[in-house]
Write a protein that holds these residues in place. Structure first.
Motif, PDB file in Angstrom:
ATOM      1  N   LYS A 368       5.332  10.027  33.442  1.00  0.00           N
ATOM      2  CA  LYS A 368       4.800  11.376  33.224  1.00  0.00           C
ATOM      3  C   LYS A 368       3.638  11.654  34.184  1.00  0.00           C
ATOM      4  O   LYS A 368       3.403  12.772  34.606  1.00  0.00           O
ATOM      5  N   ASN A 369       2.951  10.586  34.564  1.00  0.00           N
ATOM      6  CA  ASN A 369       1.802  10.751  35.463  1.00  0.00           C
ATOM      7  C   ASN A 369       2.124  10.314  36.890  1.00  0.00           C
ATOM      8  O   ASN A 369       1.245   9.901  37.655  1.00  0.00           O
ATOM      9  N   GLY A 370       3.379  10.361  37.217  1.00  0.00           N
ATOM     10  CA  GLY A 370       3.797  10.190  38.615  1.00  0.00           C
ATOM     11  C   GLY A 370       3.890   8.755  39.095  1.00  0.00           C
ATOM     12  O   GLY A 370       4.042   8.525  40.297  1.00  0.00           O
ATOM     13  N   ILE A 371       3.782   7.751  38.212  1.00  0.00           N
ATOM     14  CA  ILE A 371       3.939   6.370  38.696  1.00  0.00           C
ATOM     15  C   ILE A 371       5.375   5.897  38.447  1.00  0.00           C
ATOM     16  O   ILE A 371       5.793   5.717  37.305  1.00  0.00           O
ATOM     17  N   GLU A 372       6.115   5.716  39.546  1.00  0.00           N
ATOM     18  CA  GLU A 372       7.486   5.190  39.425  1.00  0.00           C
ATOM     19  C   GLU A 372       7.549   3.777  39.970  1.00  0.00           C
ATOM     20  O   GLU A 372       8.428   3.006  39.608  1.00  0.00           O
ATOM     21  N   ASN A 373       6.604   3.466  40.895  1.00  0.00           N
ATOM     22  CA  ASN A 373       6.584   2.128  41.512  1.00  0.00           C
ATOM     23  C   ASN A 373       5.173   1.586  41.474  1.00  0.00           C
ATOM     24  O   ASN A 373       4.211   2.333  41.622  1.00  0.00           O
ATOM     25  N   LEU A 374       5.075   0.250  41.326  1.00  0.00           N
ATOM     26  CA  LEU A 374       3.764  -0.390  41.466  1.00  0.00           C
ATOM     27  C   LEU A 374       3.979  -1.662  42.280  1.00  0.00           C
ATOM     28  O   LEU A 374       4.935  -2.403  42.038  1.00  0.00           O
ATOM     29  N   ASP A 375       3.095  -1.898  43.236  1.00  0.00           N
ATOM     30  CA  ASP A 375       3.270  -3.097  44.061  1.00  0.00           C
ATOM     31  C   ASP A 375       1.918  -3.801  44.217  1.00  0.00           C
ATOM     32  O   ASP A 375       0.976  -3.216  44.777  1.00  0.00           O
ATOM     33  N   SER A 376       1.806  -4.996  43.711  1.00  0.00           N
ATOM     34  CA  SER A 376       0.620  -5.844  43.852  1.00  0.00           C
ATOM     35  C   SER A 376      -0.696  -5.082  43.644  1.00  0.00           C
ATOM     36  O   SER A 376      -1.567  -5.068  44.517  1.00  0.00           O
ATOM     37  N   VAL A 377      -0.812  -4.447  42.488  1.00  0.00           N
ATOM     38  CA  VAL A 377      -2.061  -3.723  42.196  1.00  0.00           C
ATOM     39  C   VAL A 377      -3.203  -4.743  42.050  1.00  0.00           C
ATOM     40  O   VAL A 377      -3.016  -5.791  41.433  1.00  0.00           O
ATOM     41  N   LEU A 378      -4.338  -4.427  42.629  1.00  0.00           N
ATOM     42  CA  LEU A 378      -5.484  -5.343  42.521  1.00  0.00           C
ATOM     43  C   LEU A 378      -6.122  -5.156  41.146  1.00  0.00           C
ATOM     44  O   LEU A 378      -6.606  -4.067  40.814  1.00  0.00           O
ATOM     45  N   VAL A 379      -6.101  -6.205  40.324  1.00  0.00           N
ATOM     46  CA  VAL A 379      -6.621  -6.089  38.958  1.00  0.00           C
ATOM     47  C   VAL A 379      -8.072  -6.553  38.954  1.00  0.00           C
ATOM     48  O   VAL A 379      -8.359  -7.729  39.175  1.00  0.00           O
ATOM     49  N   LYS A 380      -8.994  -5.578  38.705  1.00  0.00           N
ATOM     50  CA  LYS A 380     -10.408  -5.959  38.715  1.00  0.00           C
ATOM     51  C   LYS A 380     -11.159  -5.504  37.461  1.00  0.00           C
ATOM     52  O   LYS A 380     -12.199  -6.038  37.138  1.00  0.00           O
ATOM     53  N   ASP A 381     -10.586  -4.528  36.757  1.00  0.00           N
ATOM     54  CA  ASP A 381     -11.220  -4.113  35.509  1.00  0.00           C
ATOM     55  C   ASP A 381     -11.271  -5.321  34.556  1.00  0.00           C
ATOM     56  O   ASP A 381     -10.262  -6.020  34.380  1.00  0.00           O
ATOM     57  N   ILE A 474      11.966  -2.124  34.161  1.00  0.00           N
ATOM     58  CA  ILE A 474      10.783  -2.229  35.030  1.00  0.00           C
ATOM     59  C   ILE A 474      11.200  -2.629  36.460  1.00  0.00           C
ATOM     60  O   ILE A 474      10.380  -3.049  37.271  1.00  0.00           O
ATOM     61  N   GLY A 475      12.494  -2.517  36.722  1.00  0.00           N
ATOM     62  CA  GLY A 475      12.966  -2.714  38.094  1.00  0.00           C
ATOM     63  C   GLY A 475      13.089  -4.172  38.514  1.00  0.00           C
ATOM     64  O   GLY A 475      13.075  -4.477  39.712  1.00  0.00           O
ATOM     65  N   VAL A 476      13.221  -5.086  37.561  1.00  0.00           N
ATOM     66  CA  VAL A 476      13.436  -6.501  37.918  1.00  0.00           C
ATOM     67  C   VAL A 476      14.894  -6.817  37.590  1.00  0.00           C
ATOM     68  O   VAL A 476      15.306  -6.720  36.438  1.00  0.00           O
ATOM     69  N   ASN A 477      15.655  -7.141  38.631  1.00  0.00           N
ATOM     70  CA  ASN A 477      17.089  -7.234  38.390  1.00  0.00           C
ATOM     71  C   ASN A 477      17.611  -8.634  38.169  1.00  0.00           C
ATOM     72  O   ASN A 477      18.786  -8.831  37.922  1.00  0.00           O
ATOM     73  N   GLN A 478      16.740  -9.591  38.255  1.00  0.00           N
ATOM     74  CA  GLN A 478      17.214 -10.958  38.045  1.00  0.00           C
ATOM     75  C   GLN A 478      16.209 -11.773  37.264  1.00  0.00           C
ATOM     76  O   GLN A 478      15.000 -11.605  37.464  1.00  0.00           O
ATOM     77  N   ILE A 479      16.737 -12.626  36.422  1.00  0.00           N
ATOM     78  CA  ILE A 479      15.847 -13.479  35.654  1.00  0.00           C
ATOM     79  C   ILE A 479      15.448 -14.674  36.530  1.00  0.00           C
ATOM     80  O   ILE A 479      16.266 -15.183  37.283  1.00  0.00           O
ATOM     81  N   ALA A 480      14.173 -15.069  36.466  1.00  0.00           N
ATOM     82  CA  ALA A 480      13.708 -16.176  37.327  1.00  0.00           C
ATOM     83  C   ALA A 480      13.565 -17.455  36.502  1.00  0.00           C
ATOM     84  O   ALA A 480      13.585 -17.410  35.267  1.00  0.00           O
ATOM     85  N   ASN A 481      13.422 -18.573  37.174  1.00  0.00           N
ATOM     86  CA  ASN A 481      13.081 -19.807  36.447  1.00  0.00           C
ATOM     87  C   ASN A 481      11.651 -19.681  35.941  1.00  0.00           C
ATOM     88  O   ASN A 481      10.840 -18.950  36.515  1.00  0.00           O
ATOM     89  N   LEU A 482      11.336 -20.445  34.911  1.00  0.00           N
ATOM     90  CA  LEU A 482      10.005 -20.304  34.317  1.00  0.00           C
ATOM     91  C   LEU A 482       8.878 -20.638  35.287  1.00  0.00           C
ATOM     92  O   LEU A 482       7.780 -20.099  35.185  1.00  0.00           O
ATOM     93  N   ASP A 483       9.148 -21.541  36.222  1.00  0.00           N
ATOM     94  CA  ASP A 483       8.060 -21.912  37.140  1.00  0.00           C
ATOM     95  C   ASP A 483       7.965 -20.987  38.351  1.00  0.00           C
ATOM     96  O   ASP A 483       7.172 -21.213  39.249  1.00  0.00           O
ATOM     97  N   PHE A 490       7.042  -3.515  40.629  1.00  0.00           N
ATOM     98  CA  PHE A 490       7.782  -2.944  39.507  1.00  0.00           C
ATOM     99  C   PHE A 490       8.253  -1.538  39.871  1.00  0.00           C
ATOM    100  O   PHE A 490       7.585  -0.822  40.617  1.00  0.00           O
ATOM    101  N   ASP A 491       9.394  -1.177  39.325  1.00  0.00           N
ATOM    102  CA  ASP A 491       9.991   0.122  39.627  1.00  0.00           C
ATOM    103  C   ASP A 491      10.551   0.687  38.318  1.00  0.00           C
ATOM    104  O   ASP A 491      11.423   0.074  37.709  1.00  0.00           O
ATOM    105  N   PHE A 492       9.996   1.817  37.877  1.00  0.00           N
ATOM    106  CA  PHE A 492      10.380   2.353  36.564  1.00  0.00           C
ATOM    107  C   PHE A 492      11.442   3.450  36.668  1.00  0.00           C
ATOM    108  O   PHE A 492      11.739   4.129  35.684  1.00  0.00           O
ATOM    109  N   SER A 493      11.981   3.651  37.878  1.00  0.00           N
ATOM    110  CA  SER A 493      12.839   4.830  38.051  1.00  0.00           C
ATOM    111  C   SER A 493      14.085   4.802  37.166  1.00  0.00           C
ATOM    112  O   SER A 493      14.583   5.845  36.769  1.00  0.00           O
ATOM    113  N   SER A 494      14.589   3.606  36.839  1.00  0.00           N
ATOM    114  CA  SER A 494      15.826   3.611  36.031  1.00  0.00           C
ATOM    115  C   SER A 494      15.537   3.755  34.528  1.00  0.00           C
ATOM    116  O   SER A 494      16.455   3.893  33.729  1.00  0.00           O
ATOM    117  N   PHE A 495      14.263   3.745  34.148  1.00  0.00           N
ATOM    118  CA  PHE A 495      13.939   3.888  32.718  1.00  0.00           C
ATOM    119  C   PHE A 495      14.179   5.344  32.288  1.00  0.00           C
ATOM    120  O   PHE A 495      13.594   6.266  32.841  1.00  0.00           O
TER     121      PHE A 495
END
Ligand code: MSP
Length: 639
Positions: A368-381, A474-483, A490-495
């Motif tokens: 709703k607020n225009g975010i369809e993709n996010l790539d390596s956002v710097l988390v500092k809060d 969230i745009g992840v098309n394959q499951i990864a190994n736990l490690d 992330f890509d929300f366009s298909s939601f």
């Protein structure tokens, strides 16, 4: 793709296909599926085996009742299992059938080894046999009037030439093995039971049946059929090449985990290790013994007539919802009561309100607020960093419980994190940030999306379809190994905004609702008082019985003494006051309805163990509840 280093081999018991799978049998297979998926996520070369135990007396009787040959009947039953397992996403690597040639080769080989070693000898069996449990029973183990101590069915007296395995020879070796491998059986209490059973003295085990034809014949003595448990246990090695493909056998054996119900511990913890010791084959590493799924107070089982159909549950509540409920609410090693209301409440609160809602409100707000993709956002809060930092603890706790087969605790710990994320969402008020702090807004969305991505990975063993659905949205098309869960894009366009879980509006089963409607509409208060609730109804057991013989009771005008065949439920004596209405010739061979769990009572000194159901007795009009359909068999439960 990383190279798989370790292997993991997990098995379920193989099921008797004399009847369709129910929620109880689904449960065992589900546990194995969860374990297998968890180990695959850990990048282990995992092999998950399940299948069917097709031979033996129980199957012979079921095939005879169905008017089929043994093989035809077994073939007919296979799809019932495969369809339910497929519906519930039970992703086994192999489905073994004991009537297959590869299995027969494995059994022959094992028994040849035991014979050559001199651990099998011919003698005479004099004792009892319980067909539903396929177990030899001694006089001292019998309950009351020759009843099986495990299922309370009347046992058969057997006297025949048989082969015996020298189980007694392995008593000390077994005790030594338990001592050196204290974690062989989980939970520990089962280990203690096994040790005291072995310490009390092992008798040699009968391993052939001359009077049973449906099975694998004893090497060099085709008149003898190998005892169904000797045949069935061998599936764990025949399925991975014992007798046919030695290389595969070496890859996967010994089994890392045999998952079994608490009713079949002795076979797996005593007989199976002894056979393997005798054949110089390594022993399995661990037995995980689970409890029963109960309906009310009793075990869910076909013979009790209180089973729940997994396919109906799947269509009413959803596959992953049922998988989650079973894993979340029943500690593996304990019995657990299945409860429709609890199932609905779990779906609504844990799944729809907590997990589903977190996903949908986060993605809806982002889009709703225009975010369809996010790539390596710097988390500092700071509060965003704090949430990110929680992960390693959540992961460690979850993994630790999963590795100990404490699925209920693993899920509880994951849900604590999901609750935490929901509070984080509420506290951060991202709908306000969206208007005045775009940078922090994207940090909040990023942190939640990343957490959901990791949560979906951990949930995959329990809810594979929903986990993939979360990842897709969230745009992840394959499951990864736990490690290697290092996701940052992330890509929300298909939601599309649709809910991950549909809420269950009416929290009762359909059958309960029928009772409720009757309650509401009925003006007859007296009748209302007599209504049974659904749990009461589950206690009532009405079965089809075929009348084998009918004799007048001495000194009585109206009483007959009937011998009635209830198929797998055994034969019973019924004393019935119907002599005025039917001659003996008119009723012998009829298939009628009987109430089979009425407390046995004595009538003119004779015990009556069921009650025939008829209409109009007492007047001149009289009718029995009979069945002329050939598909209806003695022992079939009405309901
Ligand atoms: N054929 C044997 C196993 C041979 S393994 C070499 C057998 N078959 S069974 O079909 O009767 O049971 C298979 C499994 O289903 C057992 O582990 C049993 O405990 C489990 N369950 C049957 N009813 C159950 C419940 N109500 N609840 C949980 N598990 C139940 O035994």
């Amino acid at each position: 793709m990383q190279k798989k280093t370790e292997k993991f081999y997990v098995t379920t018991p193989i099921y008797y296909p004399n009847s369709k799978p129910h929620l109880g049998t689904l449960y065992t297979t589900l546990l194995a599926d969860i374990v297998a998926r968890w180990n695959k996520l850990k990048n282990k070369n995992t092999f998950f085996l399940t299948g069917l135990d097709e031979h033996g007396q129980k199957m012979e009787e079921a095939a005879n009742h169905a008017g089929k040959t043994f093989q035809e009947f077994a073939d007919l039953m296979v799809p019932n299992f495969e369809n339910v397992w497929k519906k519930f996403d039970l992703n086994y690597d192999k489905f073994i059938r004991t009537s297959s040639e590869e299995h027969k080769a494995g059994v022959k080989k094992l028994f040849e080894i035991l014979l050559e070693k001199g651990d099998i000898y011919k003698s005479e069996y004099q004792g009892f046999y319980c067909t539903p449990c396929e177990t030899f029973i001694t006089q001292t183990d019998l309950l009351g009037d020759q009843l099986c101590p495990s299922c309370s069915t009347k046992v058969k007296t057997v006297s025949e030439e048989s082969y015996f395995f020298k189980l007694s020879k392995y008593q000390d070796k077994l005790l030594n093995f338990y001592k050196n491998n204290p974690d062989f059986i989980s939970p520990n209490s089962r280990m203690n039971e096994v040790i005291s059973f072995v310490e009390s003295g092992l008798k040699d085990l009968c391993v052939s049946r001359k009077s049973v034809k449906w099975g694998i014949s004893m090497p060099k003595d085709p008149e003898h059929t190998i005892y169904v448990w000797g045949d069935a246990l061998t599936n764990y090695i025949s399925a991975i090449g014992f007798g046919s493909d030695q290389e595969k056998m070496q890859t996967f054996w010994p089994a890392d985990l045999h998952i079994i119900g608490k009713d079949i511990v002795r076979f797996h913890a005593v007989f199976w290790p002894a056979f393997l010791m005798a054949a110089d084959i390594e022993l399995p590493k661990k037995l995980l013994v689970h409890g029963f799924i109960l309906m009310g107070d009793s075990k869910m089982s076909k013979s009790k007539g209180n089973v729940i159909s997994p396919l109906e549950l799947a269509s009413d509540y959803g596959v992953d919802q049922v998988r989650y409920y079973l894993a979340r609410h029943i500690p593996v090693t304990q019995d657990g009561t299945f409860d429709f209301e609890e199932l609905s409440n779990t779906i609504n609160s844990d799944l729809a309100n907590s997990l589903g809602n977190l996903l949908s409100r986060t993605l809806t707000l982002a889009k709703k607020n225009g975010i369809e993709n996010l790539d390596s956002v710097l988390v500092k809060d700071q509060s965003c960093v704090q949430v990110e930092n929680l992960w390693s603890e959540v992961f460690a706790l979850f993994s630790n419980h999963m590795d100990k087969y404490e699925f209920h605790l693993a899920l509880a710990s994951l849900w604590k994190f999901i609750f935490k994320l929901n509070s984080f969402f509420q506290e951060k008020k991202p709908w306000v940030l969206a208007k005045n702090n775009a940078d922090e807004f994207s940090q909040v969305i990023f942190v939640i999306a990343k957490s959901l991505c990791k949560i979906a990975h951990l949930l995959y063993p329990v809810m594979p379809e929903k986990a993939l659905q979360i990842l897709k949205s969230i745009g992840v098309n394959q499951i990864a190994n736990l490690d290697s869960m290092n996701f940052s894009k992330f890509d929300f366009s298909s939601f599309d905004g649709s809910a991950l879980f549909v809420r269950i509006e009416n929290s009762k089963s359909e059958k309960d609702q029928v009772v409720d409607t009757k309650n509401k509409n009925s003006k007859d208060e007296k009748l209302k008082e007599e209504f049974l609730n659904f749990k009461d109804w589950l206690k009532v057991k009405i079965a089809v019985g075929q009348i084998l013989s009918c004799d007048k009771v001495e000194k009585s005008e109206k009483l007959y003494k009937l011998e009635v065949d209830f198929g797998a439920l055994g034969k019973r004596q019924v004393v019935s006051g119907i002599a005025k209405f039917r001659t003996s010739e008119q009723i012998v061979n009829l298939k009628c309805a009987f109430l089979i769990n009425l407390e046995p009572r004595k009538i003119m000194g004779l015990e009556s163990q069921a009650m025939i159901l008829a209409a109009g007795s007492g007047s001149d009009k009289f009718s029995l509840t009979t069945f002329d359909n050939t598909d209806v068999q003695p022992g079939d439960i009405l309901g």
